[in-house]
Write a protein that holds these residues in place. Structure first.
Motif, short mmCIF file in Angstrom:
data_model
loop_
_atom_site.label_atom_id
_atom_site.label_comp_id
_atom_site.label_asym_id
_atom_site.label_seq_id
_atom_site.Cartn_x
_atom_site.Cartn_y
_atom_site.Cartn_z
N ASP A 1 1.04 -1.54 0.02
CA ASP A 1 -0.04 0.03 0.33
C ASP A 1 0.95 1.50 0.01
OD1 ASP A 1 -1.94 2.11 0.72
OD2 ASP A 1 -3.29 0.80 1.67
N ARG A 2 0.69 2.30 -0.99
CA ARG A 2 1.57 3.19 -1.24
C ARG A 2 1.61 4.22 0.15
NH1 ARG A 2 -1.55 5.43 -6.40
NH2 ARG A 2 -4.02 6.05 -4.80
N ARG A 3 0.46 4.28 1.23
CA ARG A 3 0.53 4.70 2.07
C ARG A 3 1.78 4.52 3.25
NH1 ARG A 3 -4.60 3.70 5.74
NH2 ARG A 3 -4.33 1.37 4.37
N PHE A 4 1.97 3.38 2.90
CA PHE A 4 2.87 2.99 4.31
C PHE A 4 4.69 3.79 3.73
CE2 PHE A 4 -0.17 -0.83 4.40
CZ PHE A 4 -1.55 -0.01 5.62
N GLU A 5 4.46 3.37 2.81
CA GLU A 5 6.65 3.87 2.30
C GLU A 5 7.12 4.74 3.08
OE1 GLU A 5 9.06 5.41 -1.43
OE2 GLU A 5 6.92 5.89 -2.09
N GLY A 6 7.83 4.43 3.97
CA GLY A 6 8.61 5.24 5.16
C GLY A 6 8.54 5.44 6.23
N LEU A 7 6.96 4.51 6.34
CA LEU A 7 6.36 4.82 7.59
C LEU A 7 6.19 2.60 8.54
CD1 LEU A 7 3.11 6.76 6.88
CD2 LEU A 7 5.27 7.69 7.92
N ALA A 8 6.23 2.12 7.62
CA ALA A 8 6.03 0.83 7.51
C ALA A 8 6.85 -0.39 6.68
CB ALA A 8 4.54 0.18 7.91
N GLY A 9 6.70 -1.73 7.07
CA GLY A 9 7.69 -2.64 6.64
C GLY A 9 9.02 -1.78 6.13
N PRO A 10 9.10 -2.84 4.83
CA PRO A 10 11.15 -2.29 4.70
C PRO A 10 11.37 -1.11 4.39
CG PRO A 10 9.18 -3.43 2.89
CD PRO A 10 8.75 -3.29 3.45
N THR A 11 10.00 0.08 3.87
CA THR A 11 10.37 0.84 3.51
C THR A 11 10.55 2.44 5.13
OG1 THR A 11 8.92 2.33 3.11
CG2 THR A 11 9.82 0.66 1.15
N ALA A 12 10.15 1.62 6.18
CA ALA A 12 10.33 2.39 7.36
C ALA A 12 11.35 3.40 7.57
CB ALA A 12 9.48 1.58 8.12
N GLU A 13 11.81 4.68 7.91
CA GLU A 13 12.22 5.08 8.40
C GLU A 13 12.48 4.79 9.53
OE1 GLU A 13 13.89 9.88 8.08
OE2 GLU A 13 11.99 9.72 8.59
#
Length: 421
Positions: free
Chosen positions: A347-359
Motif C-alpha cells: 500500500d503506497r500509504r506505508f512508504e517510509g512509515l512501515a515495512g521494509p521502507t520504514a524510517e
C-alpha cells in the motif's frame, strides 16, 4: 380494494414520498443550497416519518441550518491566540470518520501544545477542560519550555471546515488523510479561509481528487510536510515544495509515562483475526478501530475514547497485532511490542512509515517534534503570519534538501534497475 389494503398502499406511498424528500434535502445540503434549511424544518414537522427517516433527517438538519443561517464568527478575547483542533464530523453521515485512529492523530498533534506548562488553554469549554486535564498529567521529563501565552481552542473539521464557525486567523496544524468525498461529490478543500494552516504529516491518497484550486492552496502554504513518500512525489510533480515529515502519531507516546508490557496479559488483535489454532492466543482479544458511534460524538468525547484506547494498549495487553497504521505507530511510540500484519504490504500509504521502507520511528518523531516546536514557539510568541511562515520555512529548509537527495537516489536506483545493473 379492501379498506386495509388501501391503508397499507397509502402508507407505502407516504414512506416513499418521505424518502424522496429526505434524499432531496441531502442533495440540497451537498450543494449548500439556502433552500436546505427551510426544507429541513418543514420535514421535521411531518408526523408520518418512520424512525429511520427521522434519524436521517436529524443528521442532516443541523448542517442545513448552518447553510441557511451561518453562525457568526466567534470572538477571541484580546491577548488569546485562536488555535484549531482537528475533528472529523461531516454533513454526509457516511463520509464522517468512524476510525479511532483519526482521533489518535489529533491527540498526537495536540500533544505538542499540551506538553507546554506555560500555556493556558481556553475557548471551547469541553476541549479546554479535556486538554487542561491532560496537560496536568504530562510526565515532567516530557514537558516543553516555550513562550507563556493563552490559547483559545476551537474545533474545525477535516471534511466540513466550511460549515465551522471560526475566529479570524485561527492557527492550525493540518495533517492526516485527505480527501474524503462527502455525498460522493468533491472533497472539502481548500479549508475554511479563517484557518491559517501549517501542513505537517499530510497525506493525499489520489491526485485526481485535487482541483487546480486545491493545488494552488497547497502551493500558497508550502512547504508541505508529507506523511509518506507518495504524497511527496505527488505534490512535487505539481511544482509544490514538499518534504517527508513522517507521521505525527510517532510522537503521541510523549503524553504518557513509559510502561513495561506484561507477558502474562492477552494479545490484542486490532482489525486482524486471532488465529484459532495458536495455543498462545487463548486469551487473545479482538479489537476494531472502526466504531460507528464516533460519527455522532462530540470531539472531546471522541478524543477521550482515543486516550482510553491508547491506555488500554499500554496497560491491558502483552503485545499488539494489527493491520492498522494508526495502531502500529502510536503503539510503537508508547514503547509497546507490535506485530505488523497489513492487508496490503505494498500500500503506497506505508512508504517510509512501515515495512521494509520504514524510517526509524525515533527519527520521524524527532523531526515532527522539532518542526512543531519551532512553529508553535513563533505562534505563541504572537508573531505575525508572515513571520511565522518565514520561521517555519527556515526550519524545514534542511528537510527539503534531504528530500531532494532521497528522491534523487531513488531515481538512480530505478534507472539502474531498468538498465539491468
Amino acid at each position: 380494494m379492501p379498506e386495509q389494503s388501501k391503508s397499507g398502499a397509502s402508507t407505502a406511498v407516504s414512506a416513499r414520498a418521505s424518502d424522496a424528500w429526505i434524499t432531496a434535502l441531502s442533495n440540497l445540503v451537498a450543494v449548500r443550497s439556502p433552500l436546505s434549511g427551510p426544507l429541513a424544518e418543514r420535514l421535521a414537522g411531518r408526523a408520518e416519518l418512520t424512525k429511520t427517516q427521522r434519524v436521517r433527517l436529524e443528521r442532516l438538519r443541523p448542517w442545513a441550518g448552518r447553510i441557511t443561517n451561518p453562525p457568526p464568527a466567534r470572538d477571541v478575547p484580546p491577548g488569546e491566540i485562536s488555535f484549531g483542533v482537528l475533528g472529523y464530523r461531516a454533513a454526509d453521515y457516511v463520509a464522517a470518520s468512524r476510525n479511532i485512529g483519526d482521533w489518535v492523530q489529533t491527540l498526537a498533534m495536540m500533544s505538542h501544545l499540551v506538553r507546554r506548562p506555560d500555556v493556558r488553554l481556553t475557548g471551547q469549554a469541553d476541549l479546554a477542560k479535556l486538554f487542561t486535564g491532560l496537560q496536568s498529567s504530562v510526565p515532567d521529563d516530557r514537558r516543553i519550555d516555550g513562550p507563556s501565552s493563552t490559547v483559545h481552542l476551537v474545533e474545525f473539521n477535516r471534511d466540513a471546515s466550511s460549515y465551522d464557525s471560526l475566529p479570524s486567523d485561527t492557527w492550525a496544524f493540518v495533517f492526516g488523510w485527505y480527501f474524503k468525498l462527502p455525498f460522493g461529490r468533491h472533497p472539502e478543500f481548500p479549508l475554511n479561509p479563517r484557518i491559517i494552516p501549517i501542513f505537517l504529516s499530510f497525506h493525499v491518497s489520489r491526485g485526481d481528487q485535487l482541483s487546480d484550486l486545491a493545488f494552488d492552496y497547497l502551493r500558497a502554504h508550502a512547504p508541505i510536510g508529507c506523511r509518506d513518500w507518495f504524497t511527496v512525489r505527488l505534490l512535487r510533480s505539481r511544482g509544490i515544495p514538499a518534504y517527508f515529515s513522517g507521521c505525527v502519531t510517532t510522537t503521541v507516546g510523549s503524553l504518557f509515562p513509559p510502561v513495561a508490557p506484561d507477558p502474562s496479559k492477552p494479545v490484542a488483535y486490532v482489525d486482524v483475526a486471532a488465529p484459532a489454532d495458536d495455543d498462545q492466543t487463548g486469551d487473545a482479544v479482538e479489537v476494531t478501530n472502526l466504531i460507528n458511534g464516533l460519527r455522532d460524538k462530540p470531539l472531546a468525547g471522541s478524543l477521550t475514547d482515543a486516550i482510553t484506547r491508547l491506555n488500554s494498549y499500554r496497560n491491558d495487553y502483552s503485545r499488539i497485532v494489527t493491520s492498522r497504521l494508526h495502531t502500529l505507530l502510536p503503539s510503537l511510540a508508547c514503547g509497546l511490542t507490535v506485530d505488523w500484519q497489513p492487508k496490503d504490504p505494498d500500500d503506497r500509504r506505508f512508504e517510509g512509515l512501515a515495512g521494509p521502507t520504514a524510517e526509524p520511528l525515533g527519527d520521524m518523531a524527532a523531526r515532527v517534534s522539532r518542526i512543531a516546536k519551532v512553529a508553535l514557539d513563533a505562534i505563541l510568541a504572537g508573531k505575525s503570519k508572515s513571520d511565522v511562515y518565514a520561521v517555519y520555512r527556515d526550519e524545514v529548509a534542511a528537510d527539503l534538501d534531504a528530500t531532494d537527495k532521497h528522491l534523487a537516489a531513488d531515481k538512480k536506483v530505478a534507472v539502474s534497475a531498468a538498465a539491468g545493473k
